[in-house]
Design a protein around this motif. Sequence first.
Motif, PDB file in Angstrom:
ATOM      1  N   GLY A   1      68.476  13.773 -20.778  1.00  0.00           N
ATOM      2  CA  GLY A   1      68.751  13.236 -19.446  1.00  0.00           C
ATOM      3  C   GLY A   1      69.879  14.006 -18.785  1.00  0.00           C
ATOM      4  N   LEU A   2      69.812  14.124 -17.470  1.00  0.00           N
ATOM      5  CA  LEU A   2      70.884  14.776 -16.711  1.00  0.00           C
ATOM      6  C   LEU A   2      71.783  13.696 -16.127  1.00  0.00           C
ATOM      7  CD1 LEU A   2      68.844  17.490 -14.765  1.00  0.00           C
ATOM      8  CD2 LEU A   2      70.736  17.967 -16.332  1.00  0.00           C
ATOM      9  N   LEU A   3      73.076  13.804 -16.390  1.00  0.00           N
ATOM     10  CA  LEU A   3      74.020  12.792 -15.911  1.00  0.00           C
ATOM     11  C   LEU A   3      74.192  12.929 -14.399  1.00  0.00           C
ATOM     12  CD1 LEU A   3      75.862  10.526 -17.011  1.00  0.00           C
ATOM     13  CD2 LEU A   3      77.689  12.205 -17.208  1.00  0.00           C
ATOM     14  N   ASN A   4      74.010  11.811 -13.690  1.00  0.00           N
ATOM     15  CA  ASN A   4      74.085  11.845 -12.228  1.00  0.00           C
ATOM     16  C   ASN A   4      74.598  10.497 -11.732  1.00  0.00           C
ATOM     17  OD1 ASN A   4      73.778  12.691  -9.583  1.00  0.00           O
ATOM     18  ND2 ASN A   4      71.625  13.256  -9.803  1.00  0.00           N
ATOM     19  N   VAL A   5      74.911  10.436 -10.447  1.00  0.00           N
ATOM     20  CA  VAL A   5      75.296   9.155  -9.860  1.00  0.00           C
ATOM     21  C   VAL A   5      74.037   8.509  -9.309  1.00  0.00           C
ATOM     22  CG1 VAL A   5      77.659   9.797  -9.352  1.00  0.00           C
ATOM     23  CG2 VAL A   5      75.886  10.290  -7.677  1.00  0.00           C
ATOM     24  N   GLY A   6      73.960   7.204  -9.428  1.00  0.00           N
ATOM     25  CA  GLY A   6      72.688   6.573  -9.137  1.00  0.00           C
ATOM     26  C   GLY A   6      72.638   5.805  -7.846  1.00  0.00           C
ATOM     27  N   THR A   7      73.726   5.794  -7.137  1.00  0.00           N
ATOM     28  CA  THR A   7      73.705   5.001  -5.920  1.00  0.00           C
ATOM     29  C   THR A   7      72.791   5.655  -4.908  1.00  0.00           C
ATOM     30  OG1 THR A   7      75.725   6.142  -5.324  1.00  0.00           O
ATOM     31  CG2 THR A   7      75.940   3.933  -6.202  1.00  0.00           C
TER      32      THR A   7
ATOM     33  N   LYS B   1      72.946  11.726  -3.427  1.00  0.00           N
ATOM     34  CA  LYS B   1      71.808  12.243  -4.158  1.00  0.00           C
ATOM     35  C   LYS B   1      72.210  13.174  -5.276  1.00  0.00           C
ATOM     36  CE  LYS B   1      69.326   9.834  -1.635  1.00  0.00           C
ATOM     37  NZ  LYS B   1      68.887  10.243  -0.300  1.00  0.00           N
ATOM     38  N   GLY B   2      73.510  13.289  -5.544  1.00  0.00           N
ATOM     39  CA  GLY B   2      73.935  14.166  -6.610  1.00  0.00           C
ATOM     40  C   GLY B   2      74.032  15.603  -6.139  1.00  0.00           C
ATOM     41  N   LEU B   3      74.431  16.439  -7.031  1.00  0.00           N
ATOM     42  CA  LEU B   3      74.644  17.838  -6.704  1.00  0.00           C
ATOM     43  C   LEU B   3      73.320  18.593  -6.711  1.00  0.00           C
ATOM     44  CD1 LEU B   3      77.694  18.328  -9.067  1.00  0.00           C
ATOM     45  CD2 LEU B   3      77.746  17.855  -6.626  1.00  0.00           C
ATOM     46  N   ASP B   4      73.247  19.625  -5.898  1.00  0.00           N
ATOM     47  CA  ASP B   4      72.047  20.462  -5.872  1.00  0.00           C
ATOM     48  C   ASP B   4      71.766  21.062  -7.241  1.00  0.00           C
ATOM     49  OD1 ASP B   4      71.472  19.996  -3.281  1.00  0.00           O
ATOM     50  OD2 ASP B   4      72.403  21.826  -2.513  1.00  0.00           O
ATOM     51  N   SER B   5      72.840  21.464  -7.938  1.00  0.00           N
ATOM     52  CA  SER B   5      72.660  22.085  -9.251  1.00  0.00           C
ATOM     53  C   SER B   5      71.924  21.123 -10.188  1.00  0.00           C
ATOM     54  CB  SER B   5      74.018  22.459  -9.846  1.00  0.00           C
ATOM     55  OG  SER B   5      74.869  21.333  -9.870  1.00  0.00           O
ATOM     56  N   ILE B   6      72.264  19.838 -10.116  1.00  0.00           N
ATOM     57  CA  ILE B   6      71.633  18.856 -11.000  1.00  0.00           C
ATOM     58  C   ILE B   6      70.178  18.637 -10.598  1.00  0.00           C
ATOM     59  CG2 ILE B   6      71.726  16.464 -11.817  1.00  0.00           C
ATOM     60  CD1 ILE B   6      74.751  16.544 -11.337  1.00  0.00           C
ATOM     61  N   LYS B   7      69.947  18.555  -9.299  1.00  0.00           N
ATOM     62  CA  LYS B   7      68.566  18.365  -8.848  1.00  0.00           C
ATOM     63  C   LYS B   7      67.686  19.551  -9.254  1.00  0.00           C
ATOM     64  CE  LYS B   7      69.958  17.151  -4.654  1.00  0.00           C
ATOM     65  NZ  LYS B   7      69.837  16.971  -3.197  1.00  0.00           N
ATOM     66  N   ASP B   8      68.216  20.768  -9.088  1.00  0.00           N
ATOM     67  CA  ASP B   8      67.435  21.955  -9.453  1.00  0.00           C
ATOM     68  C   ASP B   8      67.208  22.028 -10.959  1.00  0.00           C
ATOM     69  OD1 ASP B   8      67.240  22.653  -6.837  1.00  0.00           O
ATOM     70  OD2 ASP B   8      68.958  24.007  -6.865  1.00  0.00           O
ATOM     71  N   ALA B   9      68.239  21.685 -11.729  1.00  0.00           N
ATOM     72  CA  ALA B   9      68.069  21.669 -13.187  1.00  0.00           C
ATOM     73  C   ALA B   9      66.997  20.652 -13.566  1.00  0.00           C
ATOM     74  CB  ALA B   9      69.397  21.335 -13.871  1.00  0.00           C
ATOM     75  N   GLY B  10      66.975  19.532 -12.856  1.00  0.00           N
ATOM     76  CA  GLY B  10      65.959  18.500 -13.112  1.00  0.00           C
ATOM     77  C   GLY B  10      64.550  19.032 -12.904  1.00  0.00           C
ATOM     78  N   LYS B  11      64.378  19.817 -11.847  1.00  0.00           N
ATOM     79  CA  LYS B  11      63.046  20.386 -11.580  1.00  0.00           C
ATOM     80  C   LYS B  11      62.630  21.344 -12.702  1.00  0.00           C
ATOM     81  CE  LYS B  11      63.794  20.199  -6.654  1.00  0.00           C
ATOM     82  NZ  LYS B  11      64.421  21.035  -5.624  1.00  0.00           N
TER      83      LYS B  11
ATOM     84  N   THR C   1      71.005  30.184  -7.331  1.00  0.00           N
ATOM     85  CA  THR C   1      71.957  31.046  -6.643  1.00  0.00           C
ATOM     86  C   THR C   1      73.368  30.556  -6.893  1.00  0.00           C
ATOM     87  OG1 THR C   1      71.892  29.723  -4.662  1.00  0.00           O
ATOM     88  CG2 THR C   1      70.299  31.518  -4.815  1.00  0.00           C
ATOM     89  N   GLU C   2      74.274  31.422  -6.655  1.00  0.00           N
ATOM     90  CA  GLU C   2      75.712  31.154  -6.847  1.00  0.00           C
ATOM     91  C   GLU C   2      76.125  29.860  -6.134  1.00  0.00           C
ATOM     92  OE1 GLU C   2      79.536  32.841  -8.162  1.00  0.00           O
ATOM     93  OE2 GLU C   2      77.458  32.820  -8.786  1.00  0.00           O
ATOM     94  N   SER C   3      75.592  29.682  -4.941  1.00  0.00           N
ATOM     95  CA  SER C   3      76.051  28.577  -4.091  1.00  0.00           C
ATOM     96  C   SER C   3      75.708  27.204  -4.664  1.00  0.00           C
ATOM     97  CB  SER C   3      75.435  28.699  -2.709  1.00  0.00           C
ATOM     98  OG  SER C   3      74.048  28.450  -2.803  1.00  0.00           O
ATOM     99  N   GLU C   4      74.780  27.158  -5.609  1.00  0.00           N
ATOM    100  CA  GLU C   4      74.379  25.859  -6.133  1.00  0.00           C
ATOM    101  C   GLU C   4      75.410  25.217  -7.029  1.00  0.00           C
ATOM    102  OE1 GLU C   4      70.439  25.513  -7.479  1.00  0.00           O
ATOM    103  OE2 GLU C   4      69.689  26.979  -6.075  1.00  0.00           O
TER     104      GLU C   4
ATOM    105  N   THR D   1      81.363   9.592  -1.457  1.00  0.00           N
ATOM    106  CA  THR D   1      80.895  10.953  -1.207  1.00  0.00           C
ATOM    107  C   THR D   1      81.059  11.765  -2.477  1.00  0.00           C
ATOM    108  OG1 THR D   1      83.044  11.228  -0.187  1.00  0.00           O
ATOM    109  CG2 THR D   1      81.143  11.280   1.272  1.00  0.00           C
ATOM    110  N   ILE D   2      80.400  12.914  -2.505  1.00  0.00           N
ATOM    111  CA  ILE D   2      80.458  13.790  -3.676  1.00  0.00           C
ATOM    112  C   ILE D   2      81.273  15.015  -3.327  1.00  0.00           C
ATOM    113  CG2 ILE D   2      79.015  15.393  -4.983  1.00  0.00           C
ATOM    114  CD1 ILE D   2      77.094  13.235  -5.399  1.00  0.00           C
ATOM    115  N   GLY D   3      82.192  15.375  -4.237  1.00  0.00           N
ATOM    116  CA  GLY D   3      83.045  16.523  -3.968  1.00  0.00           C
ATOM    117  C   GLY D   3      84.177  16.123  -3.042  1.00  0.00           C
TER     118      GLY D   3
END
Lengths: 345, 345
Positions: free
Chosen positions: A170-176, A180-190, A338-341, B139-141
């Motif tokens: 599982g990827l640790l994320n905030v659920g509220t 929606k969590g960080l882009d890095s986490i969403k991309d890792a999820g995909k 990408t770096e920006s994620e 918020t995040i970050g």
Amino acid sequence: MGGDNAPRAVIHGAYLALRERKNTRFIFHGRQEQIAPLLEEFPALKPASTVRHCDVVIAMDEKPSQALRKGRGTSSMWMAIQAVKDGEADVAVSGGNTGALMAMATFCLRPMEGISRPGIAAIWPTLRSDIIVLDMGATIGADAQQLVDYAILGSALARCLFDDDMPSVGLLNVGTEEVKGLDSIKDAGKILAQASGAGFTYHGFVEGDDIGKGTVDVVVTEGFVGNIALKTAEGTARQVGRYLSSALKSNLMSRIGAFFAMSALNALRRKMDPRTVNGGVFMGLNGIVIKSHGGTDEIGYKSALGLSYEMARSHLIDKIGETMKRFPVQAVQAAPVTESEAKPA
Amino acid sequence: MGGDNAPRAVIHGAYLALRERKNTRFIFHGRQEQIAPLLEEFPALKPASTVRHCDVVIAMDEKPSQALRKGRGTSSMWMAIQAVKDGEADVAVSGGNTGALMAMATFCLRPMEGISRPGIAAIWPTLRSDIIVLDMGATIGADAQQLVDYAILGSALARCLFDDDMPSVGLLNVGTEEVKGLDSIKDAGKILAQASGAGFTYHGFVEGDDIGKGTVDVVVTEGFVGNIALKTAEGTARQVGRYLSSALKSNLMSRIGAFFAMSALNALRRKMDPRTVNGGVFMGLNGIVIKSHGGTDEIGYKSALGLSYEMARSHLIDKIGETMKRFPVQAVQAAPVTESEAKPA
């Protein structure tokens, strides 16, 4: 030589570990004049032990860069890692300076091919069973690919320790709802969703309270969050433990109750004893290094050494390699990172 | 109307809150036909209550943008916040959709001058006393300036709730030697060190286990980490509680012990009851909004309403304004904050 009670606690811990796993062999790296008399105190340990004298010892407050300059090729810490590299030892265990240990281990053993950087994994007791949580603070911040690497490493460790061929990740994320969590986490999820089945099952996002519930076998997060989560949990467990002690001392009836329940309460105390789950596993290097808590005693070292034994016995490094081979390359390529994620969303 | 047990749990909770604080007055926003019969069940509450009928109710799973479109100016949630804006109510309390509540509160009440965005503060029980931790995930970050804002907001809340004119503030960070934390945290630390004395004392960095110890009165962190820390602590407390229950049921002697210690164990259970610290405080808006846990019951609502009362009584908004006036402007200017500092180091 590292940690608050070295080398006595280390030697005593090795003696206790040997009693449980008779075919363990130890190489002690450090000051001969301190180690030799201790081995006299534990004669059963002597035939299983070799001492390698090192004059240079890394201090607990040295910066990693400083430690590397001073101790590379000479210090007890380096020599213990070098023994793993040379195939003399299966695992290096140290209670010393974490930053120095990580710097030396990375420099000496090098990251595994395909893994961008190492992580530190913790074995976390939960309501279901022990689980793996990583990274505990080897580095701060992680892009999607690095989170995917942690998932590969963590699931290999779970397969070694829990005899489960298909651990859940599982990827640790905030659920509220609003965040929606960080882009890095969403991309890792995909990426992980596509790779699910390659040595692990991808469960999806988990929240902070899923750790204690044991919702998944492997919880993946970046190092800052992992470190805060681990220490917050330790603090909370200690807090509740103190509440319980004061409650049981609060009146005569509660003292009588505590007396009757003593054996159950002692069992609980043992279960919650942080020394029994001592050992952060450095993952993603070409060799196994385990960081023991520096402030622990012989019981803590016994646990860290037992953990090391299990990891060597179950061929952790091979298991990681297998998972990496089974991991579908196209899944990783499907979502370029990408770096920006690495930035917060 | 929000939360799992509304409106019954809300009305019942208001009745319990009124018994403790007799001069509370309530405006219930929601469906008249559901609320009116419940007020008949609690006749003591009726003279202290007004009902404002609203047809539109925000669902728990609506996205904030959607909720804002549908419910702006019409929904029970919006009308409760509007009553704060109009000066009719001192505090708005809701057990509804957190994201929608935050979006509506921000849109209706607007951030305070000088505060870039709101945060959610939690009251956290510790070994020393209750403390404030924020942000819990509004918020995040967060860049350095936003962390400084949280410190100002959190210390004002601490002054209101703990009757302490100079609360201590700590920045949540990882403490291992090899990682130095995020630039944003380091920069916020510099600004806060210069401003220490302006309504708070700056303590420095704190680690995850300092929360449960109660090392400082206010722990400041960005929302992702705050949310994970809160839920991890909740999970750990529940885990240890379960361990204790099973230990006390494990054999006959422990059952006898539990019988004798019953009153002490019940006191412990009440102390650890999450319903007694229910309520996330939205900080940094021109008005007070409190988010109750949606799944709580009348005891939880009673706590959230009691918290609201205390915040109105102690003039939270004025206290925040005071701290902001006392905050040295040059301290903020000394360390200019750039976009890039929100990135992990």
